[in-house]
Design a protein around this motif. Structure first.
Motif: not given
Length: 636
Positions: A11-14, A24-36, A38-45
């Motif tokens: 989605d747009a925020q992800q 320096s990036i801080v992400v406020h990730a709510g429950a069920g928002s797909g944070k894992t 985002v983290l793994t795709h950020r690393i792979a990206y």
């Protein structure tokens, strides 16, 4: 994997969180928002675009299960530890253990043993004191002190300053704490928190060593950062060394470990501490139905804090709140509620159900009630057979001896526990090649890293804290009443707010169906529904149907769903894993056409799927969907 492939389906925020330039990036990730995701795709990206090398990446999680899941996802994205040159993923303790082992080997010092029975050590430290029979309470205080970096000599003073109430007089706890530390030195053992403290001390004392660690780990990623305690934060800061390349994810609404030394202010003030920080948000909840999200929002509002939660998936059944006369009736009522849910949950209804409680003392009555009702209970502890097999492997005195033991077990043994541990040995040897590799090193790695499988499938019984980071289709929150939620021990404003966040965490573990139960009287004490759940948007005190007989239960448990049911379940799970709405996978009409496309005279093929879903879609879903058609065809 190509960069465009890594961005597909976000989605747009992800998307923004994955592609934002390194800083320096801080992400406020709510429950069920797909944070894992985002983290793994950020690393792979970052790897795909060439701004980070895999071997220079450090990703820190808070549980072994989360670390294992992250490694699996990174491997699926093409980022793994090929030839040992991949990202380092682990808990704070696992990372510290790896660093300390390498450090001690480099300077020619022995690697200390990690204590395996802390309960016995705490009992020995208490000696003849009456707290010797309450070792868990001793360890809770010691762990809190370790997390806050408080030495035994400073314990009494800091207890007063931080307004913490110990189980006995603070000077007595301080003396037991002192004896505990001295026993570790005498026995030449360490506990897990010592690993962090020693690495921090070494990095502060040796600038060359600190520089080497920072050269190795140039890109830092931290998950669940709202749960950091001062000791963990100190290690994070030492490794960071003032550099800006960090990506930190957390959710202030899920900060629930203040009692154990965590300090959510470390996360709240992190943007200022890092400087020039980009703060992003992941507000979309892809896990929970709108009814559950609305209930979670109702609870979260009581913290008085700002937050952003949006329900995006299809609606589900209403939340049900049921009150009972006492705790025994509540336990039996929970069994009835689960049996009412079972017919809607497919062939294996118990594998995605959980009963969550505020305190572990509530579990005994519930466990007995579920057993009487013929409901299987999932395993939540390491089986003793696994513990015994780990002890056998730990006796190996060399790498050759350890690998030979594992090979012999896999070739000759039919014992499932031994074979499970042998596979763990293989994983250890492949992943952890730094320094000495023997049975003792394997045992330490298990303590800090390994996720031991629990083979018993059934309804999980867990505390709210134990459920953190997990999810189920159906959740029962038991004991949602005055005195338990919020817990009677919560007296300060911070403690009461943490209880609200704990209720929020419990609610958001449920994806589809949420039951909330309470007893009007518990242990002769009059109670009533929790004030946190008063006016929650649902129907209150809906009647609970009487528990079915054992004969009826057995018949219902074997009543498999039809093909459309299975396809609907497949679509829901796929959508959740991709953090999309189910209708984004395919429409309800397409799903019905797919269910009716089963040929009568032959097996379903990928061409049959393509006739309904299109060729590209059919190729993607065939591995998961064709077995469903095959199973139903053989049944009919």
């Amino acid at each position: 994997m190509l960069k465009d492939d890594l961005l597909r389906g976000l989605d747009a925020q992800q998307h923004e969180a994955v592609v934002t330039p390194p800083s320096s990036i801080v992400v406020h990730a709510g429950a069920g928002s797909g944070k894992t995701r985002v983290l793994t795709h950020r690393i792979a990206y970052r790897v795909a675009e060439g701004t980070a090398k895999p071997e220079n990446i450090l990703a820190i999680t808070f549980t072994r299960e989360a670390a294992g899941e992250m490694r699996k996802r990174l491997t699926n994205l093409g980022v793994d530890r090929t030839n040992g040159a991949g990202p380092t993923v682990g808990t704070f303790h696992a990372v510290a253990l790896s660093l300390l082992r390498q450090r001690l080997i480099d300077i020619g010092q022995p690697v200390p043993n990690i204590v395996h029975n802390r309960t016995a050590l705490a009992t020995a430290a208490a000696g003849t004191h009456r707290m010797a029979s309450r070792p868990r309470e001793i360890l809770a205080e010691i762990d809190w002190a370790h997390a806050r970096m408080i030495a035994p000599a400073d314990y009494v003073q800091m207890i007063k300053r931080l307004q913490r109430t110990p189980p006995i007089a603070a000077p007595e706890i301080a003396e037991i704490y002192k004896q505990y530390e001295q026993l570790k030195v005498k026995r030449q053992i360490v506990d897990l928190d010592d690993l962090l403290a020693r690495v921090i001390a070494d990095m502060r004392a040796d600038a060359g060593y600190a520089e080497a660690v920072r050269f190795r780990f140039k890109h830092l990623f931290v998950d669940e950062a709202q749960d950091m305690n001062p000791l963990q934060y100190a290690l994070f800061e030492e490794i960071r060394g003032g550099r800006p390349d960090v990506f930190v994810v957390g959710d202030p609404l899920q900060a629930i470990y203040g009692w154990n030394g965590a300090d959510r202010m470390l996360f709240d003030t992190l943007p200022d501490a890092l400087g020039h920080t980009t703060v992003l948000s992941l507000p979309n909840n892809y896990r929970c139905s709108p009814h559950i999200v609305h209930a979670a929002r109702h609870v979260a509002l009581q913290t008085g804090e700002a937050f952003d939660i949006t329900a995006v998936r299809e609606d589900g059944p209403h939340i049900r709140i049921a009150g009972f006369d006492d705790e025994q009736e509540e336990a039996d009522g929970i069994a009835s509620l689960l049996w009412q849910y079972a017919p809607t949950a497919g062939a294996h209804p118990w594998q995605s159900c959980a009963v969550l409680v505020r305190t572990n003392t509530q579990l005994l009555a519930i466990s007995k009630a579920l057993t009487r009702a013929g409901i299987p209970i999932g395993s939540t502890r390491q089986p003793p057979e696994i513990t015994a097999a780990i002890a056998l492997a730990a006796q190996s005195t060399s790498r050759h001896g350890l690998t030979t033991w594992a090979a012999d077990i896999l070739y000759e043994s039919i014992d499932e526990a031994e074979r499970t541990v042998a596979e763990m040995v293989r994983q250890f040897v492949q992943q952890d090649t730094i320094g000495t590799v023997d049975g003792r090193a394997f045992s330490a790695w298990v303590a800090a890293n390994a996720t031991v499988p629990h083979p018993n499938a059934g309804v999980d019984l867990l505390s709210f804290h134990g459920a953190k980071g997990r999810e189920w289709d159906c959740v029962v929150i038991a004991g949602a009443e005055v005195g338990l939620l919020p817990h009677g021990s919560a007296t300060s404003t911070d403690q009461k707010r943490e209880e609200i966040r704990l209720a929020y965490v419990a609610i958001t573990r449920a994806a589809h169906q949420l039951f909330i139960t309470f007893a009007r009287k518990r242990n002769t004490r009059n109670t009533g529904i929790s004030p946190l759940l008063q006016d929650v948007p649902t129907s209150i005190d809906m009647p609970v149907v009487a528990m079915p007989t054992i004969t009826r239960m057995a018949r219902r448990a074997s009543n498999d769903p039809d093909l459309l049911d299975d396809l609907t379940t497949w679509r829901r799970h796929l959508a959740r894993s991709l953090f999309q709405q189910p209708t984004g996978i395919c429409s309800d009409e397409e799903l019905k056409r797919l269910a009716s496309a089963q040929p009568l005279d032959r097996e379903m093929t990928i061409d049959d799927l393509a006739a309904v879903m299109g060729k590209s879609m059919a190729q993607r879903i065939a591995p998961a969907v064709l077995p469903l058609f095959e199973r139903h065809a053989s049944r009919s």
